[in-house]
Design an enzyme around this catalytic site. Structure first.
Site, PDB file in Angstrom:
ATOM      1  N   HIS A  71       0.840  -1.202   0.000  1.00  0.00           N
ATOM      2  CA  HIS A  71       0.000   0.000   0.000  1.00  0.00           C
ATOM      3  C   HIS A  71       0.873   1.248   0.000  1.00  0.00           C
ATOM      4  O   HIS A  71       1.979   1.259   0.568  1.00  0.00           O
ATOM      5  CB  HIS A  71      -0.982   0.004   1.173  1.00  0.00           C
ATOM      6  CG  HIS A  71      -0.381   0.005   2.535  1.00  0.00           C
ATOM      7  ND1 HIS A  71       0.082   1.148   3.159  1.00  0.00           N
ATOM      8  CD2 HIS A  71      -0.156  -1.003   3.425  1.00  0.00           C
ATOM      9  CE1 HIS A  71       0.536   0.853   4.364  1.00  0.00           C
ATOM     10  NE2 HIS A  71       0.417  -0.447   4.556  1.00  0.00           N
ATOM     11  N   ASP A  73      -0.305   4.382   1.046  1.00  0.00           N
ATOM     12  CA  ASP A  73      -0.701   5.387   2.036  1.00  0.00           C
ATOM     13  C   ASP A  73       0.016   5.162   3.363  1.00  0.00           C
ATOM     14  O   ASP A  73       0.469   4.048   3.668  1.00  0.00           O
ATOM     15  CB  ASP A  73      -2.216   5.415   2.230  1.00  0.00           C
ATOM     16  CG  ASP A  73      -2.780   4.106   2.772  1.00  0.00           C
ATOM     17  OD1 ASP A  73      -2.393   3.038   2.262  1.00  0.00           O
ATOM     18  OD2 ASP A  73      -3.619   4.150   3.694  1.00  0.00           O
ATOM     19  N   ASP A 103       6.290   0.819   7.291  1.00  0.00           N
ATOM     20  CA  ASP A 103       4.903   0.458   6.945  1.00  0.00           C
ATOM     21  C   ASP A 103       4.391   1.338   5.810  1.00  0.00           C
ATOM     22  O   ASP A 103       3.720   2.319   6.037  1.00  0.00           O
ATOM     23  CB  ASP A 103       4.031   0.626   8.195  1.00  0.00           C
ATOM     24  CG  ASP A 103       2.593   0.193   7.982  1.00  0.00           C
ATOM     25  OD1 ASP A 103       2.316  -0.535   7.009  1.00  0.00           O
ATOM     26  OD2 ASP A 103       1.740   0.597   8.785  1.00  0.00           O
ATOM     27  N   GLU A 135      -5.197   1.885   2.561  1.00  0.00           N
ATOM     28  CA  GLU A 135      -5.138   0.628   3.319  1.00  0.00           C
ATOM     29  C   GLU A 135      -5.266   0.885   4.806  1.00  0.00           C
ATOM     30  O   GLU A 135      -5.880   0.107   5.534  1.00  0.00           O
ATOM     31  CB  GLU A 135      -3.818  -0.087   3.018  1.00  0.00           C
ATOM     32  CG  GLU A 135      -3.703  -1.495   3.614  1.00  0.00           C
ATOM     33  CD  GLU A 135      -3.140  -1.510   5.039  1.00  0.00           C
ATOM     34  OE1 GLU A 135      -3.192  -2.567   5.681  1.00  0.00           O
ATOM     35  OE2 GLU A 135      -2.643  -0.458   5.506  1.00  0.00           O
ATOM     36  N   GLU A 136      -4.666   1.981   5.261  1.00  0.00           N
ATOM     37  CA  GLU A 136      -4.587   2.239   6.695  1.00  0.00           C
ATOM     38  C   GLU A 136      -5.936   2.529   7.341  1.00  0.00           C
ATOM     39  O   GLU A 136      -6.036   2.557   8.566  1.00  0.00           O
ATOM     40  CB  GLU A 136      -3.627   3.415   6.960  1.00  0.00           C
ATOM     41  CG  GLU A 136      -2.174   3.139   6.602  1.00  0.00           C
ATOM     42  CD  GLU A 136      -1.484   2.197   7.565  1.00  0.00           C
ATOM     43  OE1 GLU A 136      -2.154   1.685   8.481  1.00  0.00           O
ATOM     44  OE2 GLU A 136      -0.271   1.983   7.418  1.00  0.00           O
ATOM     45  N   GLU A 163       3.988  -6.475   3.994  1.00  0.00           N
ATOM     46  CA  GLU A 163       3.943  -5.786   5.284  1.00  0.00           C
ATOM     47  C   GLU A 163       5.139  -6.232   6.140  1.00  0.00           C
ATOM     48  O   GLU A 163       5.668  -7.333   5.969  1.00  0.00           O
ATOM     49  CB  GLU A 163       2.637  -6.119   6.014  1.00  0.00           C
ATOM     50  CG  GLU A 163       1.381  -5.583   5.346  1.00  0.00           C
ATOM     51  CD  GLU A 163       1.097  -4.127   5.700  1.00  0.00           C
ATOM     52  OE1 GLU A 163       1.946  -3.479   6.345  1.00  0.00           O
ATOM     53  OE2 GLU A 163       0.008  -3.642   5.332  1.00  0.00           O
ATOM     54  N   HIS A 358       3.887   3.712  12.592  1.00  0.00           N
ATOM     55  CA  HIS A 358       2.840   4.530  13.217  1.00  0.00           C
ATOM     56  C   HIS A 358       3.365   5.356  14.387  1.00  0.00           C
ATOM     57  O   HIS A 358       2.571   5.798  15.212  1.00  0.00           O
ATOM     58  CB  HIS A 358       1.658   3.666  13.688  1.00  0.00           C
ATOM     59  CG  HIS A 358       0.914   2.992  12.593  1.00  0.00           C
ATOM     60  ND1 HIS A 358      -0.424   2.674  12.677  1.00  0.00           N
ATOM     61  CD2 HIS A 358       1.305   2.554  11.374  1.00  0.00           C
ATOM     62  CE1 HIS A 358      -0.815   2.073  11.566  1.00  0.00           C
ATOM     63  NE2 HIS A 358       0.229   1.981  10.762  1.00  0.00           N
TER      64      HIS A 358
END
Length: 388
Positions: A71, A73, A103, A135-136, A163, A358
């Site tokens: 992904h 985003d 990520d 995706e997030e 991932e 994150h």
């Protein structure tokens, strides 16, 4: 000259592709890399045109092939104490720092470099890249791409979702339902509060019911010891309601989720929660006819439960530089959608560790990127030999 994975990663990190914002500049960069190498490229856009999925193929036309899925985003940086610009990749002490480095732009960078290398090789089996958006926020964006692929007569054979797993093979993760409960009461003056119905009180009772359901799952529900939390979970994340202290609120919203192991049906869990909501609201309807707790499904994705001897796992076992045991991860991925909708064997394996994602000063190590590059180089050998 083919750029290195860190060079590509620097360009990817420089694009602030926070979920729900545009990723088109990043996709333009990807196309500028891949199109001159002969990649066949398609985009599948969000209805408002602001962002898109990208599908690229290197090698022969026809069915089969291996998908490298990632992904584009990233999560927001607001409120986080970074030591530098989150959107400028910085190398320090063998680590690459930047939003999305772990990520999961590190894997996307490695996959792009692998595609460029594959373009110069006579592949007998195609290599596909799937780059998604949003995706997030619940694996929302990739669905348009997967639905388009599902409508085609020819499909890929295997999928590797990159991932961050520390370059170990993950064969499972929980499914997720994101939900919103709206509690409807009756407003009134706080001096006469007993003559009204406080929606926040309904919400508090609902959260108590969620806690009771969670306790039941923890002590009596199905278990899977491969997970850190070996049972399905229910979590309330946000509660909103009220406008002033002297007004009894007539509305309260609660955002909550269900994360289920494969042995549990999330819809069955939701049935019990819905029944609890009715049990809470029903006694008030004689005095307040509109009293209710409505539950809305916001988003969700299926879990992943890949057999330890599935084709995707066997392939990864061949091209990795270790024989560490497989694992199951706590976080969700798009892998369940590739497996469930397209019916293709899927596993998760990528550089870095999710506990670096994150958060401020997110990073992926140079060693992890090198191991991913080596894995993908061996994948190209397999695709050239025609024996994935």
């Amino acid at each position: 000259m083919i750029p290195s994975t860190p060079e590509i990663l620097a360009r990817l990190v420089a694009e602030p592709t926070v979920s729900r914002t545009s990723n088109l500049a990043l996709l333009d960069y990807v196309e500028a890399l891949l199109a001159p190498a002969g990649a066949r490229i398609e985009r599948f856009a969000h209805p408002d045109g602001s962002r898109a999925n990208l599908w690229a193929t290197i090698g022969p036309e026809g069915p089969g092939g291996v998908v490298l899925s990632g992904h584009t985003d990233v999560v927001p940086v607001e409120g986080q104490d970074w030591s530098g610009d989150p959107f400028t990749l910085v190398e320090r002490d063998g680590r690459f720092y930047g939003r999305g480095a772990a990520d999961m732009k590190g894997f996307v960078a490695a996959a792009l470099r692998a595609a460029l290398l594959a373009a110069s090789r006579p592949l007998k089996v195609p290599l596909h890249l799937a780059l998604s958006y949003d995706e997030e926020i619940g694996c929302i964006g990739v669905r348009g791409l997967i639905e388009a692929l599902a409508a085609r007569p020819e499909r890929p054979a295997l999928c590797i979702v990159g991932e961050p797993t520390g370059m170990r093979i993950a064969i499972g993760h929980k499914g997720k339902l994101a939900l919103k409960a709206c509690c409807h009461g009756q407003e009134g003056h706080s001096a006469l509060a007993p003559n009204a119905l406080n929606a926040l009180h309904l919400g508090a009772a609902f959260i108590t019911a969620l806690q009771a359901r969670q306790e039941e799952l923890a002590f009596k529900g199905a278990r899977d010891a491969d997970y850190d939390i070996p049972y399905s979970t229910i979590h309330a994340g946000m509660m909103r309601g009220g406008t002033a202290l002297n007004i009894v609120p007539n509305r309260c919203e609660i955002d909550f989720e269900i994360r289920n192991i494969a042995e549990d049906d999330p819809l069955k869990i939701l049935e019990g929660i819905t029944a609890d909501a009715e049990t809470i609201a029903a006694p008030y309807r004689n005095r307040f006819p509109t009293a209710c707790i409505e539950i809305e499904r916001v988003s969700g994705y299926p879990g992943l439960a890949t057999a330890s001897d599935a084709p995707a796992v066997r392939l990864l076992s061949r091209i990795l530089d270790h024989d560490d045991p497989t694992l199951k991860v706590a976080f969700g991925t798009e892998g369940g959608l590739f497996h469930e909708t397209l019916g293709i064997s899927t596993a998760v394996c990528g550089p870095g560790f999710m506990d670096q994602g994150h958060k401020p000063d997110e990073f992926v190590s140079a060693g992890q990127l090198s191991r991913c590059d080596a894995m993908l180089a061996r994948l190209i050998d397999v695709l050239e030999a025609g024996d994935p």
